[in-house]
Design an enzyme around this catalytic site. Structure first.
Site, PDB file in Angstrom:
ATOM      1  N   CYS A  77       3.978  -0.664 -10.942  1.00 46.43           N
ATOM      2  CA  CYS A  77       3.220   0.078 -11.615  1.00 46.43           C
ATOM      3  C   CYS A  77       1.910  -0.341 -11.419  1.00 46.43           C
ATOM      4  CB  CYS A  77       3.454  -0.119 -13.047  1.00 46.43           C
ATOM      5  SG  CYS A  77       3.273  -1.725 -13.689  1.00 46.43           S
ATOM      6  N   GLN A  78       1.437  -1.405 -10.705  1.00 48.62           N
ATOM      7  CA  GLN A  78       0.128  -2.198 -10.410  1.00 48.62           C
ATOM      8  C   GLN A  78      -0.937  -1.045 -10.177  1.00 48.62           C
ATOM      9  OE1 GLN A  78       2.829  -3.045  -9.057  1.00 48.62           O
ATOM     10  NE2 GLN A  78       3.021  -5.260  -9.191  1.00 48.62           N
TER      11      GLN A  78
END
Length: 175
Positions: A77-78
């Site tokens: 998800c970064q």
């Protein structure tokens, strides 16, 4: 409850597998993919019968002729997170692994998949990445829908000791 054949991608320490077993499912065959050596060791400790398949880029039907009826994944998800640089799935370096998960779903054709990402997916690139994720998970790079995909934003505080909003996707074959 039902017996399942599970393929768990970006598996971490096994949150999806734990949730499914806590919900009453029996994992008849269990496979997982992860790259972090500490997460792999923890996963193998928690699920000693699970078979490690390596990084997602190495998971393919010709190498692993298994027949999972469910694939689970929380893709990185970064690049979607409000805590990150917000480059999104196409321009970031990690969140684009959604497309690897989609390739695996397309190859293995499970009856169901469950996916998870951060709430920031709704707003990264003005919401285009969220729309793209839904479309991609529905069509899997084909001209016709492959899965019916439903989505729900949930705050994990009702079942985990943290206050985090997560976007969950459930895909299934059929109408």
């Amino acid at each position: 409850m039902a017996e399942i054949i599970l393929l768990d991608l970006f598996a971490g320490t096994g949150g999806f597998a734990k949730g499914l077993t806590d919900a009453g499912f029996t994992i008849k065959e269990h496979y997982f993919s992860e790259i972090d050596k500490h997460a792999i060791a923890n996963y193998q400790y928690n699920f000693p019968n699970a078979k490690y398949l390596g990084p997602v880029e190495h998971v393919c039907r010709s190498k692993y002729p298994i027949t999972p009826n469910i694939i689970t994944f929380g893709w990185p998800c970064q690049d979607n997170s409000i805590a990150g640089k917000r480059k999104g799935q196409k321009h970031g370096t990690r969140s684009g692994l959604l497309f690897e998960a989609g390739r695996i779903i397309h190859e293995f054709k499970p009856q169901h998949f469950i996916a998870e990402n951060v709430k920031g997916l709704f707003s990264v690139n003005k919401g285009n990445d969220f729309y793209e994720a839904i479309r991609f998970l529905t069509y899997l790079n084909t001209d016709s829908p492959q899965y019916t995909v439903e989505m729900q934003l949930l705050n994990t505080s009702w079942f985990l000791p943290q206050n985090r909003e997560r976007t969950y996707f459930v895909g299934y074959i059929g109408a």
